[in-house]
Design a protein around this motif. Structure first.
Motif, PDB file in Angstrom:
ATOM      1  N   TRP A  87       0.825  -1.211   0.000  1.00 14.53           N
ATOM      2  CA  TRP A  87       0.000   0.000   0.000  1.00 14.53           C
ATOM      3  C   TRP A  87       0.857   1.258   0.000  1.00 14.53           C
ATOM      4  N   GLN A  88       1.957   1.231   0.753  1.00 15.64           N
ATOM      5  CA  GLN A  88       2.803   2.424   0.883  1.00 15.64           C
ATOM      6  C   GLN A  88       3.765   2.584  -0.288  1.00 15.64           C
ATOM      7  N   GLY A  89       3.815   1.593  -1.171  1.00 16.62           N
ATOM      8  CA  GLY A  89       4.700   1.685  -2.333  1.00 16.62           C
ATOM      9  C   GLY A  89       6.147   1.384  -2.010  1.00 16.62           C
ATOM     10  N   GLY A  94      14.289   0.506  -3.720  1.00 13.18           N
ATOM     11  CA  GLY A  94      14.317   1.860  -3.170  1.00 13.18           C
ATOM     12  C   GLY A  94      13.623   2.895  -4.033  1.00 13.18           C
ATOM     13  N   ALA A  95      12.925   2.461  -5.090  1.00  6.16           N
ATOM     14  CA  ALA A  95      12.309   3.407  -6.024  1.00  6.16           C
ATOM     15  C   ALA A  95      10.921   3.873  -5.585  1.00  6.16           C
ATOM     16  N   GLY A  96      10.390   3.349  -4.499  1.00 11.35           N
ATOM     17  CA  GLY A  96       9.053   3.736  -4.055  1.00 11.35           C
ATOM     18  C   GLY A  96       9.035   5.099  -3.393  1.00 11.35           C
ATOM     19  N   PRO A  97       7.837   5.629  -3.172  1.00 17.35           N
ATOM     20  CA  PRO A  97       7.727   6.957  -2.569  1.00 17.35           C
ATOM     21  C   PRO A  97       8.065   6.988  -1.075  1.00 17.35           C
ATOM     22  N   TYR A  98       7.958   5.850  -0.396  1.00 11.99           N
ATOM     23  CA  TYR A  98       8.256   5.767   1.037  1.00 11.99           C
ATOM     24  C   TYR A  98       9.331   4.723   1.286  1.00 11.99           C
ATOM     25  N   PHE A  99       9.997   4.833   2.418  1.00 15.45           N
ATOM     26  CA  PHE A  99      10.975   3.826   2.827  1.00 15.45           C
ATOM     27  C   PHE A  99      10.782   3.528   4.307  1.00 15.45           C
ATOM     28  N   HIS A 100      11.292   2.371   4.735  1.00 11.68           N
ATOM     29  CA  HIS A 100      11.266   2.009   6.156  1.00 11.68           C
ATOM     30  C   HIS A 100      12.310   2.840   6.880  1.00 11.68           C
ATOM     31  N   SER A 101      11.928   3.423   7.965  1.00 14.43           N
ATOM     32  CA  SER A 101      12.845   4.206   8.775  1.00 14.43           C
ATOM     33  C   SER A 101      12.776   3.672  10.205  1.00 14.43           C
ATOM     34  N   TYR A 118       7.139   4.729   8.167  1.00 12.77           N
ATOM     35  CA  TYR A 118       7.308   5.078   6.762  1.00 12.77           C
ATOM     36  C   TYR A 118       7.612   6.558   6.657  1.00 12.77           C
ATOM     37  N   ARG A 119       8.625   6.861   5.833  1.00 13.08           N
ATOM     38  CA  ARG A 119       8.963   8.261   5.543  1.00 13.08           C
ATOM     39  C   ARG A 119       9.154   8.407   4.051  1.00 13.08           C
ATOM     40  N   LYS A 120       8.877   9.590   3.549  1.00 13.20           N
ATOM     41  CA  LYS A 120       9.118   9.871   2.132  1.00 13.20           C
ATOM     42  C   LYS A 120      10.611  10.080   1.914  1.00 13.20           C
ATOM     43  N   ASP A 121      11.099   9.553   0.803  1.00 13.77           N
ATOM     44  CA  ASP A 121      12.506   9.680   0.460  1.00 13.77           C
ATOM     45  C   ASP A 121      12.791  11.045  -0.160  1.00 13.77           C
ATOM     46  N   ILE A 122      11.923  11.467  -1.046  1.00 13.06           N
ATOM     47  CA  ILE A 122      12.086  12.747  -1.727  1.00 13.06           C
ATOM     48  C   ILE A 122      10.912  13.633  -1.335  1.00 13.06           C
TER      49      ILE A 122
END
Length: 184
Positions: A87-89, A94-101, A118-122
């Motif tokens: 759901w979070q992409g 690592g190309a998704g909008p969110y990553f595990h932090s 979840y945090r946005k990378d960009i």
């Protein structure tokens, strides 16, 4: 005889729309166990990027010295985390909008929990969330008893009315629904 190792639970910190019980249970396909209401020191909620689903900015945790980001700690199974990642992409490349932090949050009772969030990378440009999306987040915060002052702070975030009916189903939702298995 070898001892069976118990896998430690996966603790997930929801600080935005996933605090909403209806949303988290549908995305995980089960209502995860609520472990605690907690805060992530030195972070705040911010809205960046455009959500087609909600027609406005999407939430992320942003570093803010002295800030307090309140949320809910859930215990997830590996399967529930996989569904939520979809759901979070989250993508392995690592190309998704969110990553595990990984982070440490502090429960209302002072207990420290090691969690994933979840945090946005960009980030890009900050955008206002839709009023409907913000209301969805506030509803989850109220349902879990986040502090009244924090809920007021969430309500005070500038927002704008969505330009179309929201939440809008997206292709990911359709694909995930098609993967639902039937136990016969």
């Amino acid at each position: 005889m070898s001892a069976t190792r118990q896998r430690p639970p996966i603790l997930y910190f929801a600080y935005g729309a996933n605090m909403n019980s209806g949303q988290i249970s549908s995305r995980c396909r089960i209502m995860p166990k609520v472990v605690a209401v907690a805060t992530l020191p030195d972070y705040e909620i911010g809205f960046f990027g455009h959500s087609e689903r909600w027609d406005g900015g999407e939430e992320t945790a942003i570093v803010q010295p002295g800030g307090l980001l309140w949320g809910v700690v859930y215990e997830l199974s590996l399967s529930a985390l996989d569904h939520l990642d979809s759901w979070q992409g989250i993508r392995l490349d690592g190309a998704g909008p969110y990553f595990h932090s990984p982070a440490e949050v502090i429960g209302k009772d002072g207990t420290t929990y090691s969690v994933l969030l979840y945090r946005k990378d960009i980030l890009g440009k900050a955008l206002m969330p839709s009023t409907e999306y913000l209301g969805h987040i506030v509803s989850g915060a109220e349902d879990h008893g986040l502090p009244a002052g924090y809920v007021r702070k969430l309500r005070a975030i500038a927002s704008r009315k969505a330009g179309y009916a929201v939440p809008k189903p997206d292709d990911a939702e359709k694909a995930l629904r098609s993967m639902v298995s039937c136990v016969c």
